[in-house]
Write a protein that holds these residues in place. Sequence first.
Motif, PDB file in Angstrom:
ATOM      1  N   LEU A 646       0.835  -1.181  -0.021  1.00 21.50           N
ATOM      2  CA  LEU A 646       0.084   0.101  -0.017  1.00 21.50           C
ATOM      3  C   LEU A 646       0.898   1.391   0.005  1.00 21.50           C
ATOM      4  N   LEU A 647       2.442   1.026   0.895  1.00 22.73           N
ATOM      5  CA  LEU A 647       2.459   2.276   0.517  1.00 22.73           C
ATOM      6  C   LEU A 647       4.360   1.661  -0.144  1.00 22.73           C
ATOM      7  N   LYS A 694      -7.779  -5.428  12.825  1.00 24.28           N
ATOM      8  CA  LYS A 694      -7.557  -4.257  12.000  1.00 24.28           C
ATOM      9  C   LYS A 694      -7.292  -3.080  11.754  1.00 24.28           C
ATOM     10  N   VAL A 695      -8.372  -2.747  12.965  1.00 25.63           N
ATOM     11  CA  VAL A 695      -7.662  -1.031  13.381  1.00 25.63           C
ATOM     12  C   VAL A 695      -6.432  -0.184  13.280  1.00 25.63           C
ATOM     13  N   ILE A 696      -5.943  -1.394  14.173  1.00 20.82           N
ATOM     14  CA  ILE A 696      -4.992  -1.331  15.063  1.00 20.82           C
ATOM     15  C   ILE A 696      -3.150  -1.319  13.533  1.00 20.82           C
ATOM     16  N   LEU A 697      -3.554  -2.269  12.373  1.00 18.51           N
ATOM     17  CA  LEU A 697      -2.808  -1.817  11.211  1.00 18.51           C
ATOM     18  C   LEU A 697      -2.923  -0.820  10.715  1.00 18.51           C
ATOM     19  N   ALA A 702      -1.701   4.274   8.340  1.00 15.41           N
ATOM     20  CA  ALA A 702      -2.089   5.813   8.347  1.00 15.41           C
ATOM     21  C   ALA A 702      -1.058   6.878   8.577  1.00 15.41           C
ATOM     22  N   VAL A 703      -0.334   6.058   9.552  1.00 20.01           N
ATOM     23  CA  VAL A 703       0.947   7.247  10.781  1.00 20.01           C
ATOM     24  C   VAL A 703       1.999   7.340   9.863  1.00 20.01           C
ATOM     25  N   VAL A 766      -8.931   8.692   8.423  1.00 16.14           N
ATOM     26  CA  VAL A 766      -8.173   8.630   6.768  1.00 16.14           C
ATOM     27  C   VAL A 766      -7.841   7.402   7.229  1.00 16.14           C
ATOM     28  N   SER A 767      -7.451   7.094   8.126  1.00 14.42           N
ATOM     29  CA  SER A 767      -6.849   5.244   8.423  1.00 14.42           C
ATOM     30  C   SER A 767      -8.187   4.413   7.968  1.00 14.42           C
TER      31      SER A 767
END
Length: 1229
Positions: A646-647, A694-697, A702-703, A766-767
Amino acid sequence: MWLGPEEVLVANALWVTERANPFFVLQRRRGHGKGGGLTGLLVGTLDVVLDSSARVAPYRILHQTQESQVYWTVACGSSRKEITKHWEWLENNLLQTLSIFDSEEDITTFVKGKIHGIIAEENKNLQPQGDEDPGKFKEAELKMRKQFGMPEGEKLVNYYSCSFWKGRVPRQGWLYLTVNHLCFYSFLLGKEVSLVVQWVDVTRLEKNATLLFPESIRVDTRDRELFFSMFLNIGETFKLMEQLANLAMRQLLDSEGFLEDKAQPRPLRPHRNISALKRDLDARAKNECYRATFRLPQDERLDGHTGCTLWTPFNKLHIPGQMFISNNYICFASKEEDACHLIIPLREVTIVEKADSSSVLPSPLSISTKSKMTFLFANLKDRDFLVQRISDFLQKTPSKQPGSRKASVGDPAPEPLPGPQEASELPASPSSPLRSQPSLGAQEVPTASQGLLKVFQKSSPMEDLGAKGAKEKMKEESWNIHFFEYGRGMCMYRTARTRELVLKGIPESLRGELWLLFSGAWNEMVTHPGYYAELVEKSTGKYTLATEEIERDLHRSMPEHPAFQNELGIAALRRVLTAYAFRNPTIGYCQAMNIVTSVLLLYGSEEEAFWLLVALCERMLPDYYNTRVVGALVDQGIFEELTRDLLPRLSEKMQDLGVIASISLSWFLTLFLSVMPFESAVVIVDCFFYEGIKVILQVALAVLDANMEQLLGCSDEGEAMTVLGRYLDNVVNKQSISPPIPHLHALLTSGDDPPAQVDIFDLLKVSYEKFSSLRADDIEQMRFKQRLKVIQSLEDTAKRSVVRAIPGDIGFSIEELEDLYMVFKAKHMASQYWGSSRTAAVHRDPSLPYLEQYRIDASQFRELFASLTPWACGSHTPVLAGRMFRLLDQNKDSLINFKEFVTGMSEMYHGDLTEKLKALYKLHLPPALSPEEAESALEATHYFTEDSSSEEAPPGEEQEGRGNEDAQEKRGEEKGTSPPDYRHYLRAWAREKEARRETIKDLPKMNQEQFIELCKTLYTMFSEDPAEQALYHAIATVASLLLRIGEVGKRFSAAARPPPRAGEDAEPEPAAGDPQARAGGDAHAGKAAPGSPPAGEGGRGEGRGSPSQPASQPASDDEAKDDLSMSSYSVVSAGSLPGEDPDPDPAGEDADADPARSPAARPRARPAGTVDADWSISFEQILASVLTEAALVDFFEKRADIAPKIREQKAVERPCSASSEPEPAGGAG
């Protein structure tokens, strides 16, 4: 093996008849055995490609009658010996009987009945537990065992036809998936390929499609890559392979072997080609998925699921989905992911009712709960059966509500559980059993019933808080409306609307309640009333390694929060962490648990915080908090993979800087609580309890995304860490009504230009916008892939650590040590696979030091010794192995670790003639020679002082310091230290560090019986040597010389000793300066050595004189050799069998056999025997004698290489009783 008779129409196609009689024909497959030519190659290839009996049954027996053209198969065999046995049985038992019958039909019926009878009898003996595996499958399992030499304990799960790519050529064959191995067999035009791979050796397993390999499965081990393709159902095969590899990883991680699940419901008619194991594994996978989806307790088992619709009153729709039923819950999941999820605990159900069907609502079912909610399911396929199942489960629930089976309303049952409140009354925290617990002091009561935040926060009215207070009030109002529309408590309809509200932030007053609901912790708390209080009581005042670590970290847990600046919060935290360490000793306590638990305590009572911690450690973050933080490393691997996908711009830079490994571990382990201001991180925790990892990832991605430009400009790891640290410190929660808590990381932000503040809700938004494509299924798939990598890299680390712990003077190279470690570990794993007589060998403790984790017992050591020793002694090898094991097993726990194993191997492979002879010499002295004697000596150390015990014990290296060690361990036990006390290992290490070289002067003398055992071993050692004759001649000369030296020594000692007084026991005294001659002599007074019988009957006539005969009169070399070997065997082996009592009467024949000794000179305690107790010989004398014979010197100085033996051991075909390391054996060609 006998086969159920099946018709064969063309009996001679592809088969050659070898024997025949009027009723039976024995045939051999073309191409098997002699010759074969092109026809044989083609036949072999056809066998593999078309039939699963690939090259396994080259022989068969058919039943025939003269008039009929139809033949019947009755037996098949993999070898001529096996088929001949069956043939002879038929000739001896059936031929005569069959000749009596008149009708050929009767003959065939009789033969078929007889064969079925034999098969039934065999199966009765083999399968006492009534295995349900269908016949076809059982046949495949037997063939797999024969083909790959697997033992009975190895269970086949399933087998598939596929191609294995060897180079660029696909080899069509059969893939067998067993519980512990992946096996493949192919025979193509004379080229045979046979592969065996252990699941624990798999480092990568993935399904991929390339131009070269169309849709294939890739299996990697440390040293090779394997590709399989052309499956009929690649999805099913891959899923099963994943499951089996996962089980193997679990085994490496926490030593949990695969246990067949006996509680699974069995189908009425088993599928033709599906094994019971395959069904169990499928059920296990469904169970895990079900529990993860609905966050249910670990012991919950899915009973079944069915398609249906659910009426949702909030939007007036019938939503299609699946209904799941298990022993304590009814759950519903919509087909659309976010449309609706529902969990109904059976303890809440009051009425189950069948409503009237209509065209609009076919087969409806209504379920009512105590909280006055009614759920309407429709379109149920088998409603009556479903209601019956729900009714059965309701009767078993602890509250014993009567489930109504009829289409009428049952009476709501009175509530049986006084402790937990009804779900509808959740806002008030459930009253905890801790409250009424007398063991807790009065000052500690507040934390038992409410969160620390309520105790420490001065409650000011919302109006005084201005805009923030108004916002909080709006949030509370939104949730109250949601509760009104969607229900409150466990039975709430969970929809996309619920997620929206969670993302907007949970109000402080509802946080504890909703965390309990979304995590599933509420279920466990309600069903285990009083459990936490019991744990607190049990663990109070107990001291373990975990409690020591907890005490050290208590004051580091959120020290900036007022709740943890005094004893009230600290005491609550101590109790929760200690109770969990006692509940789950495999995890115990891990750093970061303190930070997470302190936050849980702010919003819930002690008991609630405890059950939230259970949900976190055991379900939501699996393996995160064990000793090696495997779960966090796995998710770190997923994070790296997602960054790559993704990045991509940032990924390479981050790899170069090595930042991801440094940052992600603290982010994941503490759910951002340690790196972000508290009031912001807690919002992430809200989402985590609803959505999972999932949220933590997403937030982590996003950070990185928000700081991409700055990170790309960084030159080193420190700079990148500072950038991220400053960013996270400035993530704020502008809606928080709590007073801001200073954050420890704020030091990083002290710069000229502090970065702009980031709102936590914007970051979350954003995440979700950029990275919400992540799905729970994909994460689980990625977790599996990363788990293989992580656990295998941890195993490699363990291997390197163990190899480093081996002293440098051991003689083996690093590569050889690593290979030996793999062989040793494989032998340990075999005990896990196929059972062992010793549970200690099976269950390793991953918390122990690496060196102690893998250990093997005597039987496993014997197998390894036989295949690796340079001293092949034929049938005497197991005896020598047993002695070596006893010598190496210094702590007498009947297990040896890798270091001890390598020490034993090194003594045989490295060192000069003296060292090798010394090793051989020690193998023929106690404790190696006589375990019983060693045990009695060990017991004696408890009754004598240290001085006397040191006199009694042999001064050999293996006995040193044992008394001290026992005493120290005893003192440790009295102190009440914890079971895994590492001080024991430190002491052992310190003892090893002390320079302590054993000289030949330290070795005790050897008595006659021990010397004869040594001769016996030497005789068996030379049988395969090229210089066999010269060696036998040399050993005969040396032995006769030593026997004479011993005789001379005996006369000297007899002359030097005064005769004993009458009436005393004339125990032969040890010679001066020989503290162990007595220990040697005692061997005959007590029990005889293993392999040497009590000397009551052994060699009565010739035993005494024979050993010295070759010395006095060697007629020729061969004669001398034969004489000595006869004498040594007769003295040692011709005695009474084990279990017979030695002759209790010392008089009689034996007294006459030795007129030289007066009755007074014979020890009274010793049974009359053939071995002279006064005779002894020292190591120096043996060494000097051996040095006179060049053949013996050459034999012991010869260098031996262990590498070929290790390779052989790795690739060896496993015999049925045990296993060598099942590494892949490369196929020919």
